[in-house]
Design a protein around this motif. Sequence first.
Motif, short mmCIF file in Angstrom:
data_model
loop_
_atom_site.label_atom_id
_atom_site.label_comp_id
_atom_site.label_asym_id
_atom_site.label_seq_id
_atom_site.Cartn_x
_atom_site.Cartn_y
_atom_site.Cartn_z
N ILE A 141 -0.70 12.51 -0.96
CA ILE A 141 -0.67 11.08 -0.67
C ILE A 141 0.75 10.54 -0.75
N SER A 142 1.48 10.95 -1.81
CA SER A 142 2.85 10.44 -1.97
C SER A 142 3.75 10.93 -0.85
N HIS A 143 3.60 12.18 -0.41
CA HIS A 143 4.42 12.70 0.69
C HIS A 143 4.09 11.99 2.00
N CYS A 144 2.81 11.74 2.25
CA CYS A 144 2.42 11.02 3.47
C CYS A 144 3.00 9.61 3.48
N ALA A 145 2.99 8.95 2.32
CA ALA A 145 3.57 7.61 2.22
C ALA A 145 5.07 7.64 2.48
N ALA A 180 8.12 -1.45 1.03
CA ALA A 180 7.59 -0.23 0.43
C ALA A 180 8.68 0.52 -0.33
N SER A 181 9.88 0.58 0.24
CA SER A 181 10.97 1.32 -0.41
C SER A 181 11.35 0.70 -1.75
N VAL A 182 11.50 -0.62 -1.76
CA VAL A 182 11.88 -1.32 -2.99
C VAL A 182 10.77 -1.21 -4.03
N LEU A 183 9.52 -1.38 -3.60
CA LEU A 183 8.41 -1.30 -4.55
C LEU A 183 8.28 0.12 -5.10
N ARG A 184 8.46 1.11 -4.25
CA ARG A 184 8.38 2.51 -4.71
C ARG A 184 9.44 2.79 -5.79
N THR A 185 10.67 2.37 -5.51
CA THR A 185 11.76 2.61 -6.47
C THR A 185 11.51 1.91 -7.80
N ASN A 186 11.07 0.66 -7.74
CA ASN A 186 10.86 -0.10 -8.97
C ASN A 186 9.63 0.37 -9.74
N CYS A 217 5.69 8.03 6.20
CA CYS A 217 5.45 6.76 6.92
C CYS A 217 6.61 5.79 6.73
N ILE A 218 7.14 5.72 5.52
CA ILE A 218 8.28 4.83 5.25
C ILE A 218 9.49 5.29 6.05
N ALA A 219 9.73 6.61 6.07
CA ALA A 219 10.88 7.15 6.80
C ALA A 219 10.75 6.90 8.30
N ILE A 220 9.54 7.07 8.84
CA ILE A 220 9.32 6.83 10.27
C ILE A 220 9.57 5.37 10.61
N SER A 221 9.08 4.48 9.77
CA SER A 221 9.27 3.04 10.01
C SER A 221 10.74 2.66 10.02
N GLY A 250 0.81 -1.22 0.00
CA GLY A 250 0.00 0.00 0.00
C GLY A 250 0.84 1.26 0.00
N LEU A 251 1.87 1.30 0.87
CA LEU A 251 2.74 2.49 0.91
C LEU A 251 3.56 2.63 -0.37
N GLY A 252 4.02 1.50 -0.92
CA GLY A 252 4.81 1.56 -2.15
C GLY A 252 4.01 2.13 -3.31
N ILE A 253 2.74 1.72 -3.40
CA ILE A 253 1.88 2.24 -4.48
C ILE A 253 1.52 3.71 -4.21
N ALA A 254 1.22 4.01 -2.94
CA ALA A 254 0.84 5.39 -2.60
C ALA A 254 1.99 6.36 -2.83
N ALA A 255 3.24 5.88 -2.66
CA ALA A 255 4.41 6.76 -2.79
C ALA A 255 4.62 7.24 -4.22
N VAL A 256 4.06 6.53 -5.21
CA VAL A 256 4.21 6.96 -6.61
C VAL A 256 2.91 7.55 -7.14
N SER A 257 2.00 7.89 -6.25
CA SER A 257 0.72 8.47 -6.65
C SER A 257 0.93 9.86 -7.26
N ASN A 258 0.05 10.23 -8.18
CA ASN A 258 0.10 11.56 -8.77
C ASN A 258 -0.34 12.63 -7.78
N ASN A 259 -1.06 12.22 -6.74
CA ASN A 259 -1.46 13.15 -5.69
C ASN A 259 -0.27 13.39 -4.76
N ARG A 260 0.23 14.61 -4.75
CA ARG A 260 1.45 14.91 -4.00
C ARG A 260 1.26 14.72 -2.50
#
Length: 298
Positions: free
Chosen positions: A124-128, A185-191, A131-135, A112-122
């Motif tokens: 949503i992507s910033h919130c994702a 989430a990080s790997v999925l976001r990058t890929n 969350c990844i950074a906090i984790s 969910g976070l990986g997909i949200a991080a590449v969202s066109n909605n800035r």
Amino acid sequence: MMISILRGLAVIWFVFTLVFMSVRLLPSDPIMADANSGRLTTEQVEARRQQLGLNKPIHQQYFDYLANVLQGNWGYSFVSSESVRDLVWGRLGPTMALAFGSFGIALFIGIGLGIAAVSNNRLISHCADVCIAISQAIPIYVSALLGIYLFSLKLNWFPSGGSSTPIHLILPCSILGFHTASPLASVLRTNLKVTYGSPYILTAHAKGLYPIDILEHALRVAILPTVSVLALQAGFLLSGTVVIEVVFVRRGLGNLLLEAVLNRDYPIIQALSLWSSVVYVLTLNISRLMHKAIDPRR
């Protein structure tokens, strides 16, 4: 396939040997605490060493224990004299429930976070991204203590410890799953970012495909590296359960391992290390099979 099996057996043997030698190179052993406290005389110490086989040369102890393990005999606890197999099986249930529950949550949050991080909605992507950074930034024990303070002490939503009912799993599984999810989430976001720039995705955009259909096409490629990370995260789950079980007072394998380390209970330490290496090797081989199922060309 045979090479993978042999490689896995070599890893298990190496871990088994490393742990066996390491615990015996420590400056103290299970007998020293009683000897130093004056509870045992010199004669009793020697008799106890002989009973446990600690008076033998280390190479003989190694081959004796290896032979016993190959026969399915894990030995007996130096402290309680109980069968190590019975102790491990008695604590396995709570740990497996915690591990599987956390893995399911990690999979859901990570994807969910990986997909949200590449969202066109800035937003949503910033919130994702936050969350990844906090984790990744906050240690798991800090999150566990904060979770107990907020959801157990202040809001009284979940119990702060124990493992007797399913509700005792919700808070520890959520915390462990949240921390396990960040690498996924990080790997999925990058890929996904790389895949979205591929020619076939640009062609899909040009054809006017719906965003959900484009995401489906992109996930088929971007999910492959994430499968490998899932297997690696099994190792984090095994180490994370130790911290979580201690903080939430769960009677699982993590708590058993901590007790064994504090008491220098060699047979339990060796058995749990061997079990962890077997689980880790199995998850790696399962990830390879999943790779082939998703992409038969590999």
